[in-house]
Motif scaffolding. Sequence first.
Motif, PDB file in Angstrom:
ATOM      1  N   PHE A  47       0.126  -7.111   8.511  1.00 44.32           N
ATOM      2  CA  PHE A  47       0.317  -7.006   6.763  1.00 44.32           C
ATOM      3  C   PHE A  47      -0.747  -6.662   6.116  1.00 44.32           C
ATOM      4  N   ASP A  48      -0.763  -5.697   5.171  1.00 44.49           N
ATOM      5  CA  ASP A  48      -1.807  -5.179   3.985  1.00 44.49           C
ATOM      6  C   ASP A  48      -1.586  -5.777   2.499  1.00 44.49           C
ATOM      7  N   ASP A  49      -2.972  -5.389   2.240  1.00 42.82           N
ATOM      8  CA  ASP A  49      -3.217  -5.657   0.653  1.00 42.82           C
ATOM      9  C   ASP A  49      -3.232  -7.109  -0.009  1.00 42.82           C
ATOM     10  N   GLY A  50      -3.175  -8.158   0.891  1.00 40.86           N
ATOM     11  CA  GLY A  50      -3.520  -9.572   0.381  1.00 40.86           C
ATOM     12  C   GLY A  50      -4.985 -10.012   0.441  1.00 40.86           C
ATOM     13  N   LEU A  63      -9.840  -5.388   7.662  1.00 41.17           N
ATOM     14  CA  LEU A  63     -10.389  -4.679   6.500  1.00 41.17           C
ATOM     15  C   LEU A  63      -9.626  -3.746   6.018  1.00 41.17           C
ATOM     16  N   HIS A  64      -9.179  -3.679   4.578  1.00 39.80           N
ATOM     17  CA  HIS A  64      -8.500  -2.848   4.028  1.00 39.80           C
ATOM     18  C   HIS A  64      -9.112  -2.418   2.577  1.00 39.80           C
ATOM     19  N   SER A  65     -10.408  -2.157   2.839  1.00 36.72           N
ATOM     20  CA  SER A  65     -11.320  -1.632   1.561  1.00 36.72           C
ATOM     21  C   SER A  65     -11.491  -2.854   0.760  1.00 36.72           C
ATOM     22  N   SER A  99     -11.475  -2.297  -2.850  1.00 39.12           N
ATOM     23  CA  SER A  99     -10.925  -2.281  -4.095  1.00 39.12           C
ATOM     24  C   SER A  99      -9.474  -1.363  -4.080  1.00 39.12           C
ATOM     25  N   HIS A 100      -9.174  -1.225  -2.920  1.00 39.62           N
ATOM     26  CA  HIS A 100      -8.043  -0.387  -2.406  1.00 39.62           C
ATOM     27  C   HIS A 100      -8.098   1.045  -3.076  1.00 39.62           C
ATOM     28  N   THR A 101      -9.106   1.438  -3.472  1.00 39.33           N
ATOM     29  CA  THR A 101      -9.473   2.868  -3.778  1.00 39.33           C
ATOM     30  C   THR A 101      -9.342   3.803  -2.617  1.00 39.33           C
ATOM     31  N   MET A 156       0.723  -1.238  -0.060  1.00 41.79           N
ATOM     32  CA  MET A 156      -0.029   0.001   0.020  1.00 41.79           C
ATOM     33  C   MET A 156       0.990   1.169   0.129  1.00 41.79           C
ATOM     34  N   ARG A 157       0.602   2.034  -1.015  1.00 41.48           N
ATOM     35  CA  ARG A 157       1.328   3.302  -0.960  1.00 41.48           C
ATOM     36  C   ARG A 157       1.035   4.355   0.139  1.00 41.48           C
TER      37      ARG A 157
HETATM   38 ZN   LIG Z   1      -3.108  -0.894   1.013  1.00 41.06          ZN
END
Ligand SMILES: [Zn+2]
Length: 243
Positions: free
Chosen positions: A52-55, A103-105, A107-109, A1-2
Motif C-alpha cells: 500500500f502506497d502514499d500513506g 519508503l515512497h519518497s 514529498s511524492h515528487t 500514486m499515479r
Molecule cells: Zn505514490
Amino acid sequence: MRTSTGLGLGLGLSGALLTAALPVAAPVSSPCRALFGITDRLPDRSCVALTFDDGPHPRGTPLVLDILARAGIRATFFVVGEQVRRRPALVSEMVAQGHEIGLHSYSHTALVRLTPRALEREMDMSASVIGEAAGLSVRLFRPPRGIFTYSGLRQVRDRGWTPVLWAADGRDWRQRATPDGICERVARRLLGGNVILLHDSDFYGAHESWRNTAAALEPLLERIEQRGLRAAAMTVESLRGAR
Ligand SMILES: [Zn+2]
C-alpha cells in the motif's frame, strides 16, 4: 500514486543510463527490471505480496489496517515522509501490527523532477522521519509514479536500500476506479510471487480513493485464497527467499 505510461526502457538504452535524470523503469517488462536489480516479485511462488502506497492517511490507513488485522494478514506500507511527519503514530501502529514499512519518497515528487542534491535531501529527510516515528531503518524503496532515475537508483543502492516496484497494479487511485474493477484488475495478475500495488491514501490520487481500495480488499483476499495463494508482506527477507 499515479503510475507512469509510455516511459518504457529498452535494453538497448542501457548505455544511456549515465544521464542522471533518465527514467529507469516503471512500465518496463520484468526481465528488464531485473537487469537493473529492481524487484517486483517474491521468489516464493506460493504467495503474493500486498503493498500500500502514499500513506499514512488518517482515515484510509486505519481502515486498511483493520481489514488486514481481521484477516490476519501482514502487508508492506510504502509511506511518504511528509505524511509520516504529520502522523507518526500511524506508522508506529503499522509496525506494532507486524507490517513492513518501505519508503515512497519524502514529498511524492517524481524523481525525474529532482536534482541529485534535492533527491539526496529527500532521502535523508525520509530516513530521518521514519526513524523518529518508529525507530526503523529504511530497507525498501519504491519511487513516486514507479519511475526510477539512474541517480535515484544509485542513491537507493548506496544507502543499502532495495529498489522495488510491482507486478499487479489495482490502479485504485483513479477517479473512475470501483471496488469490483480494482479486484478484477488485480485478480488478472494473481500469479505466484507477484507484488500487488494498492493505496491506503488519497493524498496523491482521486478524492477518497481509499474507500474503493478498502471495499476491494476483502473480495481480493478471497480471490487470493481461491487461487491457493497466501497474501504476505514484501520484506528484505522475503525478497531473498527467506520466510
Ligand atoms: Zn505514490
